[in-house]
Scaffold this motif. Sequence first.
Motif, PDB file in Angstrom:
ATOM      1  N   VAL A   1       0.800  -1.226   0.000  1.00 47.80           N
ATOM      2  CA  VAL A   1       0.000   0.000   0.000  1.00 47.80           C
ATOM      3  C   VAL A   1       0.833   1.276   0.000  1.00 47.80           C
ATOM      4  O   VAL A   1       0.299   2.368  -0.195  1.00 47.80           O
ATOM      5  CB  VAL A   1      -0.959   0.015   1.217  1.00 47.80           C
ATOM      6  CG1 VAL A   1      -1.991  -1.097   1.096  1.00 47.80           C
ATOM      7  CG2 VAL A   1      -0.199  -0.131   2.527  1.00 47.80           C
ATOM      8  N   ALA A   2       2.152   1.161   0.215  1.00 46.54           N
ATOM      9  CA  ALA A   2       2.995   2.357   0.311  1.00 46.54           C
ATOM     10  C   ALA A   2       3.280   2.928  -1.076  1.00 46.54           C
ATOM     11  O   ALA A   2       3.284   2.220  -2.073  1.00 46.54           O
ATOM     12  CB  ALA A   2       4.304   2.020   1.015  1.00 46.54           C
ATOM     13  N   ARG A   3       3.536   4.235  -1.120  1.00 46.76           N
ATOM     14  CA  ARG A   3       3.983   4.866  -2.368  1.00 46.76           C
ATOM     15  C   ARG A   3       5.458   5.238  -2.288  1.00 46.76           C
ATOM     16  O   ARG A   3       6.087   5.521  -3.311  1.00 46.76           O
ATOM     17  CB  ARG A   3       3.161   6.116  -2.674  1.00 46.76           C
ATOM     18  CG  ARG A   3       3.303   7.230  -1.662  1.00 46.76           C
ATOM     19  CD  ARG A   3       2.675   8.534  -2.168  1.00 46.76           C
ATOM     20  NE  ARG A   3       2.791   9.601  -1.180  1.00 46.76           N
ATOM     21  CZ  ARG A   3       3.881  10.333  -0.996  1.00 46.76           C
ATOM     22  NH1 ARG A   3       4.963  10.101  -1.723  1.00 46.76           N
ATOM     23  NH2 ARG A   3       3.903  11.286  -0.077  1.00 46.76           N
ATOM     24  N   GLN A   4       6.033   5.265  -1.069  1.00 53.17           N
ATOM     25  CA  GLN A   4       7.448   5.598  -0.908  1.00 53.17           C
ATOM     26  C   GLN A   4       8.040   4.750   0.209  1.00 53.17           C
ATOM     27  O   GLN A   4       7.385   4.477   1.223  1.00 53.17           O
ATOM     28  CB  GLN A   4       7.634   7.085  -0.588  1.00 53.17           C
ATOM     29  CG  GLN A   4       9.109   7.492  -0.468  1.00 53.17           C
ATOM     30  CD  GLN A   4       9.284   8.999  -0.324  1.00 53.17           C
ATOM     31  OE1 GLN A   4       8.442   9.780  -0.763  1.00 53.17           O
ATOM     32  NE2 GLN A   4      10.388   9.401   0.289  1.00 53.17           N
ATOM     33  N   TYR A   5       9.279   4.323   0.000  1.00 51.94           N
ATOM     34  CA  TYR A   5       9.986   3.500   0.989  1.00 51.94           C
ATOM     35  C   TYR A   5      11.368   4.107   1.171  1.00 51.94           C
ATOM     36  O   TYR A   5      12.155   4.202   0.226  1.00 51.94           O
ATOM     37  CB  TYR A   5      10.077   2.065   0.487  1.00 51.94           C
ATOM     38  CG  TYR A   5      10.838   1.104   1.381  1.00 51.94           C
ATOM     39  CD1 TYR A   5      10.841   1.237   2.761  1.00 51.94           C
ATOM     40  CD2 TYR A   5      11.547   0.037   0.831  1.00 51.94           C
ATOM     41  CE1 TYR A   5      11.521   0.353   3.573  1.00 51.94           C
ATOM     42  CE2 TYR A   5      12.222  -0.871   1.626  1.00 51.94           C
ATOM     43  CZ  TYR A   5      12.215  -0.703   2.997  1.00 51.94           C
ATOM     44  OH  TYR A   5      12.898  -1.589   3.801  1.00 51.94           O
TER      45      TYR A   5
END
Length: 715
Positions: free
Chosen positions: A34-38
Amino acid sequence: MQGKQALRNADLRDEYRSDRGDVVRAFYMPALAVARQYDRAVGYFTASSLAVLGKGMDDFIQRGGTMRIVASPYLEPDDVADIEAGYELRSVLERAAIRDLERAAESRQAAVGLGKLGRLVSEGRLDIKLAYVSSGNRVGMYHEKIGIFRDDNDLVAFKGSANETLSGMVGNFESIEVFRSWDDRDAERALRISRDFEALWQDRTNFLRVINFTEAVRVVTERYPSGLASVGDIDEIPADGAPISIPRQDVPGLLRIPENLNVRDYQKTAVRNWLSEKGRGIFRMATGTGKTLTALTAAAQLAKAMQKTNQSLLTVVIVPYQHLVDQWSKDISWFGVAPIRAYESTAAWYRHASNLLDTLMLGSASCGVIVTTNKTFGETHFQNILDRYSGQLLVIADEVHNLGAKHLRTKLPLRANYRLGLSATPERWFDDMGSAALTEYFGNMVFEMGIGDAIKAGALCRYTYTPVLVELDIEETELYADVTEKIAKILASQQFTEDVDDDSPLGALLRKRSNILGHARAKLPALRSQIEKRQDSWYQLLYCAEGRHPLAYEEGAREEDTQLDQVMNLLGNELRMPAARYIAETKRAERQEVLRRFGAGDDLQILASMRCLDEGVDVPAARTAYLLASSSNPRQFIQRRGRVLRKAAGKSMADIVDFIVMPPEGSGIVHYETERRMVARELTRVTEFAHLAENEAETLDILRPLRIRYGLLDT
């Protein structure tokens, strides 16, 4: 990013520890989903970690996710000496980091990760910086371990013992603590970790310095494929009539098509269809048409595609019985891989399976196969094995209809990207829910080859069909009428859910009614007459009804031998014909010896069985089959017909003798419509068998009086 696709809906706990679960599957993958940035800052980072994250990282990349990584390279003594000698610090650090990447590429798992790094770099969605301690004249290693996942509204920060390495993720004992920005208890710490990362990224952290490394990474990763394998990467299956190509280089541990295997044109078509559906679907193939070899050909093509993108493939084959584990294992070995046989004692296979997973995850092996029974597959130990594995997975289900049962279909691994079901009769009888569940999991029917097509193609031999009419006696007729009435009541009530397992009330009644027909006492005299006509013939199979006559369980019933006991007495004591039992209770080694003796053609004339010869047993030498008992379930009688139609040297024709049960004429015990339905059920099988028989017209003439009597001329 509202609704389900948000970090706050990912059900993330506040702490993860290796003794309480798989940190990768429980934390990293749900967050990546679900993340857009890591963002990640760690002492050590290796590309293999991206491969371990598997499909979670692939989905993150496909969705356009972005990454920032801060890491510290491992400095060898020569690096330290060069720094002390005055060499440019930046060039030494870059050289050390590139060396780490290139050495790691010798591992299959790391090579896959480098491909994924390369795609992110080339698309401008990954930046990497190198960090080092700078205090006075001292240059040290950066060892902090923090990370942040972000969506459009929230962030999740974490810190703990794990480096971003293969061993840190799957090998070592690790723990991490998680802080969620929307939780009042965590918010301050989550934001502080985020600010610390930003300060580090901007080179504003006391005692630490960071330098850009992205362009240097680009030079290394350009040599590796993207790492995102797809069925589209698989070589085109040649057109019908052309041989399937075999890799020139023999890759150790890779499933490969044997050079001496003649892959038939229809098998190539089946494989092409499956690949075109992205490695999902069901093969409906008649018994004897080579389902196993077709499935392994498909698996070999998939394994070759995985190898091209430096990914390992675990194949799990699920079969109904132990003897099928052995048969599949023999064929898999022919395809170049020694499979693990998972059945019976867990101690006999669990350690080997666990070691296989480790070698696949570490990149030491390119391919692995586990063959297991339905029973073992559904048990906790095997499910734990599947839960541990996060790489590419192919599930092959032989006699796939069995996995539609409620207690098994919920165990099928949802994370398997590739799925193949095999059966001559995929639909579950009286179980629409189970049939639908199989289609939902494995996909649609992508190839069909019935017995008629198989005979025309020369894959099965031609046959003659002899229906033999026998009547129920008075006791059997009364019991049949009683059971039928009970079945009708359930079907008409709210108790019927269209999900019929064998142990359900409806399933038990259906089985009892089938057993009444199977155990009809008039069959034994009729059988004797038929066997006497073939008393000098070899290679004969005889299918008996299971258990005892249903009347044996009624109050005050007389003692009565099982049908199998009566048959063995008839064959051995009365007709003096060499015969043997082939039943589940016989030890596996003894059963194999019985099959060997039967196939020799000079020792055992007849094999008498119950269910053991229904699914998967290879007895191509059989020429004659007596269907003393066959249920109205199409699966059973189609399987039994298929057993005797397999091709063999010197065999051009098979002979099927089928015993058809009908109520006694003029008894008045059973209502006419009940009698008519009974006969109609039996004629369904007869019509199916007669249609493809060499003597179809003769067969229909035998049955014409019965059809007229019950108004079934159109059946």
